[in-house]
Design a protein around this motif. Structure first.
Motif, short mmCIF file in Angstrom:
data_model
loop_
_atom_site.label_atom_id
_atom_site.label_comp_id
_atom_site.label_asym_id
_atom_site.label_seq_id
_atom_site.Cartn_x
_atom_site.Cartn_y
_atom_site.Cartn_z
N VAL A 135 18.21 0.91 5.84
CA VAL A 135 17.08 1.75 5.48
C VAL A 135 15.79 1.02 5.84
N LYS A 136 14.81 1.76 6.36
CA LYS A 136 13.48 1.22 6.58
C LYS A 136 12.49 2.06 5.77
N CYS A 137 11.72 1.40 4.90
CA CYS A 137 10.84 2.13 4.00
C CYS A 137 9.46 1.48 3.95
N ARG A 138 8.59 2.06 3.15
CA ARG A 138 7.27 1.49 2.82
C ARG A 138 7.35 0.89 1.42
N ILE A 139 6.25 0.27 0.98
CA ILE A 139 6.22 -0.24 -0.40
C ILE A 139 5.85 0.86 -1.39
N GLY A 140 5.47 2.03 -0.87
CA GLY A 140 5.11 3.15 -1.72
C GLY A 140 4.34 4.17 -0.90
N ASP A 142 1.08 7.22 -1.28
CA ASP A 142 0.00 7.84 -2.06
C ASP A 142 -0.32 7.02 -3.32
N ASP A 143 -0.25 7.64 -4.47
CA ASP A 143 -0.67 6.96 -5.70
C ASP A 143 0.46 6.20 -6.39
N GLN A 144 1.60 6.06 -5.74
CA GLN A 144 2.68 5.30 -6.34
C GLN A 144 2.27 3.84 -6.58
N ASP A 145 2.79 3.26 -7.63
CA ASP A 145 2.62 1.84 -7.90
C ASP A 145 3.68 1.10 -7.08
N PRO A 146 3.29 0.27 -6.09
CA PRO A 146 4.29 -0.40 -5.25
C PRO A 146 5.28 -1.26 -6.03
N HIS A 168 8.32 -2.05 5.47
CA HIS A 168 6.98 -2.12 6.04
C HIS A 168 6.04 -2.37 4.86
N ALA A 169 5.38 -3.52 4.86
CA ALA A 169 4.68 -4.01 3.67
C ALA A 169 3.31 -3.36 3.47
N ARG A 170 3.25 -2.05 3.65
CA ARG A 170 2.05 -1.26 3.37
C ARG A 170 2.49 0.02 2.68
N LYS A 171 1.58 0.58 1.92
CA LYS A 171 1.74 1.95 1.48
C LYS A 171 1.58 2.90 2.67
N ALA A 172 2.06 4.11 2.51
CA ALA A 172 1.73 5.20 3.43
C ALA A 172 0.95 6.25 2.64
N TRP A 173 -0.17 6.66 3.19
CA TRP A 173 -0.97 7.72 2.56
C TRP A 173 -0.69 9.01 3.30
N LEU A 174 0.08 9.89 2.67
CA LEU A 174 0.49 11.14 3.31
C LEU A 174 -0.66 12.14 3.39
N ASP A 189 0.89 -6.11 1.94
CA ASP A 189 1.23 -6.82 0.71
C ASP A 189 2.58 -7.50 0.91
N TYR A 190 2.53 -8.60 1.67
CA TYR A 190 3.76 -9.34 1.93
C TYR A 190 4.39 -9.87 0.64
N ASP A 191 3.56 -10.27 -0.29
CA ASP A 191 4.10 -10.85 -1.53
C ASP A 191 4.98 -9.85 -2.27
#
Length: 332
Positions: A135-140, A142-146, A168-174, A189-191
């Motif tokens: 799976v390849k995902c984001r950290i969150g 829109d307004d999700q808490d990563p 992918h260590a960024r949020k996605a803003w849809l 947000d690599y950490d």
């Protein structure tokens, strides 16, 4: 890092309109070990479309993974089975792409909001194929808490049996950002990904986003199991030349840039003989001599001559004559 049997330490990210079979063949000239990915292919297209055009690849591309887009477990299972039968080494589910087309199909990054559905998709794919399912995902999104969103999606897919989670260590803003802006504007947000790895010491966690050099890859590998490079590898492919020795510990000599061009010219001749066009290959090669004397002229030749009807591999050889090859050692 962890004890996962999934052993890919470096991958080239799936990139729409870029990582087609010609791009993958080109990247393979620099590294024999790096895991290569297709562009995202929608499950419906795999099931109903021209499979050879969508899925065909050459044996030199191994190890190579097929990335699927979709949100219906049965269709994804069927598409995964087709991909595995084509010989792909891995099937990956896209849970990170923010494009409008993906949103309208209710998959990609939208799936971050439905972790149980993602788990159901992974489970169905795992039952359908013997090769790894990842799976390849984001950290969150829109307004999700990563902190919560990534933990929840990871819990779900690991419980479903995914063999690796690439993040992918960024949020996605849809809403509010274009797909292009989503690649740069949301902060990295690599950490957060490092913390995920610490929470899952026995699972494979890979990191993606803004990584530009082998030195950065090495630094990330102190904290996660794998690193995925995207645009940097596309725009400056020569950075891949040191990967096999530095990341995989192999004693291979770095790629000789002149040899790479000759290999690509031979490949182009075969492609043209089968009805293809030179520009379908050379469009991936404009960054080959990045930073070397003559690189601008090289790019000009490819941009003007390789796109003409009937252009042949001799254009590539003419383009390389513009380069000061005495400087190539600085690139390799």
């Amino acid at each position: 890092m962890g004890s996962s049997s999934y052993g890919h330490r470096l991958a080239i990210a799936p990139m729409m309109d870029w990582t087609d079979r010609h791009c993958r063949f080109f990247h393979r000239q620099f590294s024999q070990s790096t895991l290569l990915y297709t562009e995202m292919v929608v499950a419906d297209a795999v099931i109903h479309g021209d499979r050879e055009r969508l899925l065909g690849f050459g044996s030199v591309e191994h190890p190579v993974a097929l990335q699927l887009g979709g949100s219906e477990p049965e269709k994804l299972a069927k598409a995964a089975r087709i991909g595995a039968n084509f010989g792909y080494d891995e099937i990956n589910l896209n849970v990170g792409c923010p494009s409008d087309r993906v949103q309208s199909g209710t998959f990609g990054a939208c799936l971050m909001k439905t972790p149980q559905l993602v788990a159901d998709c992974v489970s169905a794919m795992k039952q359908a194929v013997a090769v790894p399912v990842t799976v390849k995902c984001r950290i969150g999104v829109d307004d999700q808490d990563p902190e919560e969103a990534l933990a929840v999606i990871a819990d779900a897919v690991f419980a479903a049996g995914t063999d690796a989670l690439w993040v992918h260590a960024r949020k996605a803003w849809l809403q509010g950002l274009s797909p292009r802006e989503n690649r740069d504007i949301p902060p990295l947000d690599y950490d957060r990904v490092y913390r995920l790895k610490r929470a899952y010491p026995e699972r494979f966690v890979g990191i993606n986003g803004g990584i530009r050099s082998v030195e950065e890859v090495e630094a990330h590998l102190a904290n996660v199991d794998g690193v995925m490079i995207g645009r940097a590898a596309y725009h400056e492919p020569v950075i891949l030349a040191a990967v096999d020795s530095r990341i995989y510990g192999k004693a291979d000599e770095p790629a000789d840039l002149e040899s790479v061009v000759h290999a690509m010219a031979d490949y182009a001749a075969q492609h043209i003989a089968s009805g293809g066009r030179l520009s379908q290959i050379t469009r991936h090669m404009t960054g080959l001599f990045h930073g070397l004397p003559g690189a601008r002229r090289y790019r000009q030749i490819l941009a003007t001559e390789a796109t003409r009807p009937g252009a042949g591999p001799e254009v590539l050889l003419r383009a390389i004559s513009a380069i000061d090859l005495s400087a190539r050692d600085k690139a390799a």
